[in-house]
Motif scaffolding. Structure first.
Motif, PDB file in Angstrom:
ATOM      1  N   ARG A   1       0.724  -1.263   0.122  1.00 35.92           N
ATOM      2  CA  ARG A   1       0.010  -0.131  -0.012  1.00 35.92           C
ATOM      3  C   ARG A   1       0.767   1.391  -0.130  1.00 35.92           C
ATOM      4  NH1 ARG A   1       2.172   2.274   4.289  1.00 35.92           N
ATOM      5  NH2 ARG A   1       1.511   1.718   6.312  1.00 35.92           N
TER       6      ARG A   1
ATOM      7  N   ALA B   1       0.175   5.009   1.651  1.00 36.45           N
ATOM      8  CA  ALA B   1      -0.804   5.580   2.510  1.00 36.45           C
ATOM      9  C   ALA B   1      -0.416   7.201   2.759  1.00 36.45           C
ATOM     10  CB  ALA B   1      -0.809   4.880   3.714  1.00 36.45           C
TER      11      ALA B   1
ATOM     12  N   SER C   1      -0.789  11.469   3.303  1.00 35.25           N
ATOM     13  CA  SER C   1      -1.544  12.452   4.106  1.00 35.25           C
ATOM     14  C   SER C   1      -2.009  13.447   3.309  1.00 35.25           C
ATOM     15  CB  SER C   1      -1.080  12.678   5.428  1.00 35.25           C
ATOM     16  OG  SER C   1      -0.805  11.633   6.134  1.00 35.25           O
TER      17      SER C   1
ATOM     18  N   GLU D   1      -4.570   8.978   4.742  1.00 35.07           N
ATOM     19  CA  GLU D   1      -4.373   9.098   5.935  1.00 35.07           C
ATOM     20  C   GLU D   1      -4.813  10.513   6.350  1.00 35.07           C
ATOM     21  OE1 GLU D   1      -0.969   7.122   7.314  1.00 35.07           O
ATOM     22  OE2 GLU D   1      -2.218   5.023   6.880  1.00 35.07           O
TER      23      GLU D   1
ATOM     24  N   TYR E   1      -1.833   8.402  14.579  1.00 41.33           N
ATOM     25  CA  TYR E   1      -1.465   7.597  13.274  1.00 41.33           C
ATOM     26  C   TYR E   1      -1.162   6.092  13.700  1.00 41.33           C
ATOM     27  CZ  TYR E   1       2.453   5.894  10.726  1.00 41.33           C
ATOM     28  OH  TYR E   1       3.426   5.017  10.030  1.00 41.33           O
TER      29      TYR E   1
ATOM     30  N   VAL F   1      -2.832   3.070  11.834  1.00 35.74           N
ATOM     31  CA  VAL F   1      -2.439   2.484  10.500  1.00 35.74           C
ATOM     32  C   VAL F   1      -2.276   0.796  10.796  1.00 35.74           C
ATOM     33  CG1 VAL F   1      -0.035   2.477  11.634  1.00 35.74           C
ATOM     34  CG2 VAL F   1      -0.271   2.942   9.167  1.00 35.74           C
TER      35      VAL F   1
ATOM     36  N   ARG G   1       7.437   1.853   2.970  1.00 37.38           N
ATOM     37  CA  ARG G   1       7.476   3.251   3.466  1.00 37.38           C
ATOM     38  C   ARG G   1       8.900   3.826   3.747  1.00 37.38           C
ATOM     39  NH1 ARG G   1       4.135   2.041   8.812  1.00 37.38           N
ATOM     40  NH2 ARG G   1       5.747   1.041  10.293  1.00 37.38           N
TER      41      ARG G   1
ATOM     42  N   LEU H   1      10.012   6.273   9.033  1.00 44.82           N
ATOM     43  CA  LEU H   1       9.179   5.569  10.062  1.00 44.82           C
ATOM     44  C   LEU H   1       9.636   4.289  10.552  1.00 44.82           C
ATOM     45  CD1 LEU H   1       5.888   6.680   7.979  1.00 44.82           C
ATOM     46  CD2 LEU H   1       6.645   7.193  10.285  1.00 44.82           C
TER      47      LEU H   1
HETATM   48  N1  GLU Z   1       0.663   8.845   6.173  1.00 43.37           N
HETATM   49  C1  GLU Z   1       1.872   8.516   6.286  1.00 43.37           C
HETATM   50  C2  GLU Z   1       2.692   9.789   5.596  1.00 43.37           C
HETATM   51  O1  GLU Z   1       1.945  10.411   4.662  1.00 43.37           O
HETATM   52  C3  GLU Z   1       2.599   7.312   5.914  1.00 43.37           C
HETATM   53  C4  GLU Z   1       2.426   6.168   6.913  1.00 43.37           C
HETATM   54  C5  GLU Z   1       2.762   4.980   6.630  1.00 43.37           C
HETATM   55  O2  GLU Z   1       3.101   4.764   5.314  1.00 43.37           O
HETATM   56  O3  GLU Z   1       2.823   4.283   7.335  1.00 43.37           O
HETATM   57  O4  GLU Z   1       3.563  10.143   5.953  1.00 43.37           O
END
Ligand code: GLU
Length: 282
Positions: free
Chosen positions: A6, A8, A10, A42, A193, A197, A211, A215
Motif C-alpha cells: 500500500r 498511504a 496524508s 490518511e 497515526y 495505521v 514506506r 518511519l
Molecule cells: N501517512 C504517512 C505519511 O504520509 C505514511 C504512513 C505509513 O506509510 O505508514 O507520511
C-alpha cells in the motif's frame, strides 16, 4: 514475487518527489498490479488535511501511471473502528488517560536532568502514569480533556519479546522503551497515526508495508499494537529517503518540488519516475 502492499499518503500538501518514490516502490512490490496496490488516504488530522490535496494525490498518481481499486479507504471515515481498537487496549489495561498539555511535558522534561530520549526527541516523562486511581477518576469527572497513552512497560509485560522483519535489515527485536508511552488516541481526534495505521493495514490485508526509513522506528510501536490487538503480522520494507545535493531530506525542505511542478515544466511521467529513483540515499 509480488505482494499486496500500500501507499498511504496524508493529504496535507502536494505529492513531491519523495512521495513519488515511495509510491513507485510500493507499485513495483505489488507487481504493478492494481489488485495488489492499495491506496489509502490518511486524513485523520483535519487541521492539516485538505480535499484539494486529496484530489491532487489521485491526479498525480494517475499521471505517474499507477492504478488502484476503488473505493479508496479514507481514515477520517473510520473513527468508530479506531475507537473499538482503543477499547480493546483499555480492556487489556495497557493504556492510560493523559491530561498533560505540551507545556506540562516540556516543564517536566526541563526539570529532570536525565530525561530519556528516543528517535524523535525527549520521551513522555510518565506524569499521568503515576496518578493514583482517585486522582485519575477525579480529573476524568471534572471534564478535563485527555489523550490515551500506551503504558509501554505494561504492554511489554503482556506481549513478551517480539520481533518484526524488515526486507532490508532482517529480523529486528522490538524495543518497547524506544518511544516510551506514545499517544495512542489524541485529545482532539480520539485516535493517532499509530493506532489507525495498524488497524487499517490489517483491515486491508496488507502483506508488505513499504514506506520511508523515517518511519522505521515507529514499527516497534506498531508491532506491539498488532500483538495487543491480535492482528496479523506483515513484513516491512523501509526504503531510503530522497535527499537533495546537500544531503537534506526533501520532505523537510519548504521548496520540495511537487510532482506537478515537474509535470508543468514539461517532464514526462517516465522522467519523473527516473529522477525519483535516482535520488534516494541512505
Ligand atoms: N501517512 C504517512 C505519511 O504520509 C505514511 C504512513 C505509513 O506509510 O505508514 O507520511
Amino acid at each position: 514475487m509480488s505482494a499486496r502492499t500500500r501507499f498511504a499518503p496524508s493529504p496535507s500538501g502536494l505529492l513531491h518527489l519523495g512521495h513519488a518514490y515511495s509510491a513507485l516502490v510500493a507499485w513495483d512490490a505489488a507487481g504493478r498490479n492494481r489488485e495488489q496496490f492499495i491506496l489509502r488516504i490518511e486524513d485523520i488530522d483535519s487541521t492539516r488535511c485538505r480535499a484539494e490535496f486529496e484530489d491532487a494525490i489521485y491526479e498525480d498518481l494517475n499521471w505517474l501511471g499507477l492504478q488502484w481499486c476503488l473505493p479508496v479507504m479514507r481514515q477520517s471515515e473510520r473513527l468508530a473502528t479506531y475507537a473499538a481498537g482503543l477499547e480493546k487496549l483499555q480492556s487489556h489495561d495497557v493504556v492510560y488517560p493523559c491530561f498533560c498539555t505540551r507545556r506540562d511535558i516540556q516543564e517536566e522534561i526541563a526539570r529532570s536532568a536525565n530525561a530519556p530520549h528516543g528517535p524523535d526527541g525527549a520521551l513522555y516523562p510518565g506524569i499521568c502514569r503515576a496518578l493514583t486511581k482517585a486522582e485519575r477518576n477525579a480529573r476524568l469527572q471534572s471534564g478535563e480533556p485527555y489523550a490515551w497513552r500506551l503504558d509501554a512497560s505494561a504492554a511489554a509485560a503482556r506481549t513478551g519479546p517480539l520481533q518484526w522483519t524488515d526486507q532490508r535489515r532482517g529480523s529486528i527485536d522490538v524495543d518497547s522503551a524506544l518511544f516510551g508511552d506514545v499517544v495512542i488516541a489524541r485529545k482532539d481526534i480520539g485516535t493517532s497515526y499509530h493506532l489507525a495505521v495498524v488497524i487499517d493495514d490489517a483491515a486491508q490485508s496488507i502483506e508488505l508495508i513499504t514506506r520511508g526509513e523515517d518511519l522505521f522506528h515507529a514499527t516497534h510501536v506498531h508491532r506491539i499494537l498488532q500483538e495487543l490487538l491480535g492482528l496479523p503480522v506483515p513484513t516491512w520494507h523501509h526504503h531510503a529517503l530522497i535527499t537533495d545535493e546537500s544531503g537534506e531530506r526533501l520532505a523537510k525542505r519548504s521548496d520540495a518540488r511537487a510532482v506537478r511542478a515537474y509535470r508543468d515544466a514539461g517532464m514526462t511521467p517516465e522522467q519523473v519516475a527516473q529522477l525519483a529513483q535516482r535520488s534516494p540515499t541512505c
